[in-house]
Design an enzyme around this catalytic site. Structure first.
Site, mmCIF file in Angstrom:
data_model
loop_
_atom_site.group_PDB
_atom_site.id
_atom_site.type_symbol
_atom_site.label_atom_id
_atom_site.label_comp_id
_atom_site.label_asym_id
_atom_site.label_seq_id
_atom_site.Cartn_x
_atom_site.Cartn_y
_atom_site.Cartn_z
ATOM 1 N N ARG A 1 0.870 -1.181 0.000
ATOM 2 C CA ARG A 1 0.000 0.000 0.000
ATOM 3 C C ARG A 1 0.899 1.220 0.000
ATOM 4 O O ARG A 1 1.705 1.410 0.921
ATOM 5 C CB ARG A 1 -0.902 -0.002 1.239
ATOM 6 C CG ARG A 1 -1.933 1.123 1.203
ATOM 7 C CD ARG A 1 -2.957 0.934 2.279
ATOM 8 N NE ARG A 1 -2.504 1.424 3.563
ATOM 9 C CZ ARG A 1 -3.213 1.343 4.688
ATOM 10 N NH1 ARG A 1 -4.388 0.737 4.668
ATOM 11 N NH2 ARG A 1 -2.754 1.821 5.802
ATOM 12 N N LYS B 1 -5.320 4.328 9.025
ATOM 13 C CA LYS B 1 -6.134 4.783 7.894
ATOM 14 C C LYS B 1 -7.440 5.356 8.409
ATOM 15 O O LYS B 1 -8.087 4.768 9.283
ATOM 16 C CB LYS B 1 -6.403 3.599 6.952
ATOM 17 C CG LYS B 1 -7.256 3.935 5.730
ATOM 18 C CD LYS B 1 -7.468 2.686 4.897
ATOM 19 C CE LYS B 1 -8.347 2.982 3.689
ATOM 20 N NZ LYS B 1 -8.622 1.773 2.884
ATOM 21 N N SER C 1 -12.483 -4.227 -0.084
ATOM 22 C CA SER C 1 -12.729 -3.715 1.269
ATOM 23 C C SER C 1 -14.227 -3.572 1.495
ATOM 24 O O SER C 1 -14.939 -3.017 0.655
ATOM 25 C CB SER C 1 -12.065 -2.348 1.460
ATOM 26 O OG SER C 1 -10.668 -2.465 1.455
#
Length: 212
Positions: free
Chosen positions: A41, A138, A109
């Protein structure tokens, strides 16, 4: 496609979380500790730099018999030869991504039972579900989902579930017990003094885990 088998630990490499370590060094430590699936990521990297890091990670994970997943970017996943991509709710729609990468792993997700069911219906290979606990990694816009909602999602879908969000070595067993096939852990691993040792402990803990 057949249902994929995921290891109990789903490691995530985020250059913003490595405490000034080089991403390549953090990657090696994840692999040395026994990680068998790693997602890259890199939301703050320019596409050219993201691709360069992804290509290096793809080569090294392939050499170490570890699956490699790219976050968000189907184009980078294809360009580097990754095993798959993980998409958020606001990314390229799953069905569009599947046309571009019919034989690759695609994870989605999700934050609710409805989103999980939709992802399964659309052909996701696995779902990410969370945030399980409070997380500083996040900003999702969602409150902690908790173990009971995870259990509901586990009953609702047949595809693998990767729990994510605030998961650490000292609470990971809770998400496995609630039905997660795998647990995504980021800051608790990447901020550890010894990344490889931290991964090894979690992998060993997973080996001792007995589903309820």
């Amino acid at each position: 496609m057949p249902v994929i088998q995921l290891p109990k630990l789903y490691a995530i490499l985020d250059p913003e979380q490595t405490r000034d370590r080089e991403p390549a060094a953090a990657l090696q430590s994840l692999l040395d500790g026994g990680a068998k699936i790693i997602q890259l990521r890199a939301k703050s990297l320019a596409p050219r730099n993201f691709l360069g890091l992804a290509r290096a990670a793809a080569r090294e994970t392939r050499r170490r018999d570890c699956r490699f997943i790219v976050n968000d970017r189907v184009d980078i996943a294809l360009a580097c030869g990754a095993d798959g991509v993980h998409l958020g709710q606001e990314d390229l729609p799953l069905r569009a991504a599947r046309k571009l990468m019919p034989d690759k792993i695609i994870g989605i997700s999700t934050h609710s039972e409805e989103q999980a069911l939709q992802a399964e219906h659309d052909g996701a290979d696995y779902i990410g579900f969370g945030p399980m606990f409070g997380t500083t990694t996040k900003e999702t816009g969602y409150a902690a989902r908790g173990a009971e909602l995870l259990r509901r999602v586990r009953r609702a879908v047949k595809i693998p579930i990767v729990a994510i969000g605030g998961i650490k070595e000292d609470n990971v067993d809770q998400v496995w017990q609630a039905g997660a096939d795998s647990a995504a852990i980021i800051s608790d691993i990447l901020a550890a003094d010894e990344i490889a040792a931290k991964v090894d402990r979690i992998v060993r803990l997973a080996q001792c885990h007995q589903p309820q």
